[in-house]
Enzyme design. Structure first.
Site, short mmCIF file in Angstrom:
data_model
loop_
_atom_site.label_atom_id
_atom_site.label_comp_id
_atom_site.label_asym_id
_atom_site.label_seq_id
_atom_site.Cartn_x
_atom_site.Cartn_y
_atom_site.Cartn_z
N ALA A 1 1.22 4.26 4.37
CA ALA A 1 0.53 5.54 4.27
C ALA A 1 -0.33 5.75 5.50
O ALA A 1 -1.03 4.84 5.95
CB ALA A 1 -0.32 5.58 3.01
N GLN B 1 9.75 6.90 -0.76
CA GLN B 1 9.05 6.09 -1.76
C GLN B 1 8.16 6.96 -2.65
O GLN B 1 7.43 7.82 -2.16
CB GLN B 1 8.18 5.03 -1.10
CG GLN B 1 7.62 4.06 -2.13
CD GLN B 1 6.62 3.07 -1.56
OE1 GLN B 1 5.59 3.46 -1.02
NE2 GLN B 1 6.93 1.79 -1.67
N CYS C 1 0.95 -0.79 -4.72
CA CYS C 1 -0.29 -0.22 -4.18
C CYS C 1 -1.51 -0.75 -4.93
O CYS C 1 -1.62 -0.60 -6.15
CB CYS C 1 -0.25 1.30 -4.27
SG CYS C 1 -1.71 2.04 -3.54
N ASN D 1 9.09 -9.44 2.39
CA ASN D 1 8.03 -8.74 3.12
C ASN D 1 6.73 -9.53 3.08
O ASN D 1 6.37 -10.10 2.05
CB ASN D 1 7.83 -7.34 2.50
CG ASN D 1 6.61 -6.60 3.05
OD1 ASN D 1 5.76 -6.16 2.28
ND2 ASN D 1 6.52 -6.45 4.35
C1 LIG Z 1 -1.85 1.04 6.64
C2 LIG Z 1 -0.97 0.56 5.54
C3 LIG Z 1 -0.43 1.47 4.64
C4 LIG Z 1 0.44 1.04 3.63
N1 LIG Z 1 1.01 1.96 2.79
C5 LIG Z 1 1.98 1.56 1.91
C6 LIG Z 1 2.71 2.50 1.12
O1 LIG Z 1 2.54 3.71 1.21
N2 LIG Z 1 3.64 2.01 0.25
C7 LIG Z 1 3.90 0.66 0.13
O2 LIG Z 1 4.76 0.26 -0.66
N3 LIG Z 1 3.21 -0.24 0.86
C8 LIG Z 1 2.28 0.18 1.77
N4 LIG Z 1 1.65 -0.75 2.55
C9 LIG Z 1 2.04 -2.17 2.46
C10 LIG Z 1 3.15 -2.48 3.46
O3 LIG Z 1 4.31 -1.73 3.17
C11 LIG Z 1 3.49 -3.98 3.43
O4 LIG Z 1 3.93 -4.33 2.14
C12 LIG Z 1 2.29 -4.85 3.77
O5 LIG Z 1 1.62 -4.36 4.90
C13 LIG Z 1 2.73 -6.31 4.03
O6 LIG Z 1 3.66 -6.37 5.07
P1 LIG Z 1 3.25 -6.78 6.59
O7 LIG Z 1 2.60 -8.13 6.52
O8 LIG Z 1 4.53 -6.77 7.35
O9 LIG Z 1 2.27 -5.75 7.07
C14 LIG Z 1 0.75 -0.33 3.52
C15 LIG Z 1 0.17 -1.24 4.40
C16 LIG Z 1 -0.67 -0.81 5.43
C17 LIG Z 1 -1.23 -1.81 6.39
#
Ligand SMILES: Cc1cc2nc3c(=O)[nH]c(=O)nc-3n(C[C@H](O)[C@H](O)[C@H](O)COP(=O)(O)O)c2cc1C
Length: 451
Positions: free
Chosen positions: A47, A143, A173, A273
């Site tokens: 987001a 999503q 979330c 992930n």
């Molecule tokens: C700024 C930000 C916004 C996010 N918004 C969403 C979202 O809208 N939907 C979702 O499923 N996960 C969201 N996430 C989680 C990420 O999709 C991901 O699961 C999480 O950052 C872990 O992965 P990473 O270590 O590669 O960052 C968000 C994460 C961040 C940092």
């Protein structure tokens, strides 16, 4: 700038570093329902980050990367050792012609999460605002979050009618405002309701349906294996696990062993992930979990080349048994920042043209267009500043670039600051004392209230 999400810190918490495993690499493709995704890499929904501009920016990473391997100078190509000592490549391989059908090496992109309640209440003419995408974004997944089975099913139908290739349900979330309405990770404590939602959405759409979830609410309520089995039983086509609990937030390290447990439990594809920051991490996750695909969130804005690097590594590994990937030069970074900022400015121009056409038809046209125009420009500059904090990481003297970007008041002024910084660097290219390396991570601004 209007805040669309709460600022929280979501930087990596003492991230682990991984060596490239000997016999594992990210798969060249995987299939979700009837949609083939190549390579098996996914840009995580984020987001406030993964809007259409950012998604296309990642998709078209070649625009700001080396033009083609043939044109690469051997010395600027990363000769990252993978198995054994020196790597024999002069240049990294051509990812376009081998593993990926896309320029960037990112197989699937996803929208930011969208409220099913909001979507179903919104007039048809306004829905596009939430679900905007362009033709070159396919394959793309939308999503949704929410907790009402009927509303979610309606929204999934809207997503399908809008032409998305897949629809995804958010069960991760951790934001209070989402959890309070039982959405996101709040649902993880109510598997019977999840089952009703799964079945309602499944019955409503024929496009592939996936779910992205956390391990559970807390360490004492871990449900990821049960949940993955339920998803499979209800006809979902893939699952994605962010290997943390809701209580973990972003702290500690993602527990990849739970991705392995989910992979063991189901036959549908499993997307892993959590905490992938380098191509080495991506291959290490595949090695540790046998997941079918990997998903990258924060690593993408910090290193927009990451998908391309993974694809290059995979392609070279398949071709010769030894992997290599490019590391961006100063010039690549310049092109990358310039490209992204220009795309933001261009998108505003497009939106304004569309709005002007609509506004012309209504009496209060001048007032409406004027207000949203000012807001849009503020948003654009805000985004530039937000991204500057990530992108300028690793650029020598990046602090001064960040400072001049933060002082700029308009899109063109930000672009001018970028031009002048890199022009200045080019003119001092031979002076080793001119630009001390800037090693700050720059991820402090990466924040939102959602997951
Ligand atoms: C700024 C930000 C916004 C996010 N918004 C969403 C979202 O809208 N939907 C979702 O499923 N996960 C969201 N996430 C989680 C990420 O999709 C991901 O699961 C999480 O950052 C872990 O992965 P990473 O270590 O590669 O960052 C968000 C994460 C961040 C940092």
């Amino acid at each position: 700038m209007k805040k669309r999400y709460t600022l929280e810190q979501k930087k990596w918490d003492s991230p682990a570093t991984h060596a490239m495993p000997e016999h594992s690499r990210v798969p060249a493709s995987f299939t979700v329902g009837k949609v083939r995704i190549a390579p098996a890499t996914v840009l995580a929904p984020m987001a406030g980050v993964t809007d259409t501009v950012f998604r296309r920016f990642i998709r078209n990473a070649s625009l700001f990367s080396s033009p083609s391997p043939q044109n690469c100078h051997p010395e600027r190509s990363a000769q990252r050792e993978v198995e054994g000592p020196a790597v024999a490549f002069d240049v990294a391989p051509n990812v376009e012609s081998t593993t990926t059908n896309q320029q960037s090496g990112c197989g699937l992109i996803m929208t930011e999460f969208t409220s099913a309640d909001g979507l179903s209440r919104t007039r048809e003419s306004k829905r596009k605002r939430y679900l905007t995408y362009y033709d070159d974004e396919h394959p793309i997944s939308a999503q949704l979050f929410g907790s009402n089975p009927a509303t979610l099913a309606d929204s999934a139908r809207i997503v399908q009618d809008c032409g998305f290739d897949l629809v995804d349900l958010n069960l991760g979330c951790p934001a209070k405002r989402v959890v309070r309405c039982n959405g996101g990770s709040g649902l993880l404590r109510d598997l019977p309701l999840i089952e009703r939602i799964f079945r309602a959405i499944r019955a409503a759409v024929s496009i592939p349906f996936t779910v992205k979830f956390r391990m559970g609410w807390s360490d004492s309520e871990i449900v990821c294996v049960q949940l993955a089995r339920l998803a499979e039983d209800c006809g979902l086509n893939a699952v994605a696990l962010h290997a943390r609990t809701r209580e973990d937030g972003y702290t500690g390290q993602a527990r990849w062993e739970y991705i392995a447990a989910v992979k063991d439990a189901v036959r549908i594809p499993v997307i892993g992930n959590g905490d992938i920051r380098t191509p080495e991490d991506a291959a290490a996750m595949v090695h540790a979990t046998h997941c079918d695909a990997i998903m990258i969130g924060r690593g993408a804005p910090a290193n927009p080349w990451i998908f391309r690097q993974i694809a290059q590594y995979t392609a070279s590994k398949e071709a010769t048994g030894v992997g290599a990937y490019d590391v961006p030069t100063d010039q690549d970074r310049y092109r990358m920042i310039r490209t992204y900022f220009q795309m933001l400015v261009d998108e505003i121009a497009l939106e304004e043209a569309a709005e002007a056409a609509r506004a012309a038809a209504i009496i209060a046209a001048g007032q409406i267009a004027g207000n949203s125009k000012a807001q849009r420009h503020r948003d654009c500059v805000g985004k530039m500043k937000q991204f500057a904090a990530w992108f300028t990481h690793g650029i020598p003297n990046g602090t001064s670039l960040r400072k001049s970007i933060f002082e700029a008041k308009s899109g063109p002024a930000v672009l001018a600051a970028v031009e002048s910084f890199f022009a200045n660097r080019a003119s001092h290219a031979d002076d080793p004392n001119h630009a001390p390396a800037d090693e700050s991570m720059g991820l402090e601004a990466l924040a939102t209230s959602c997951d």
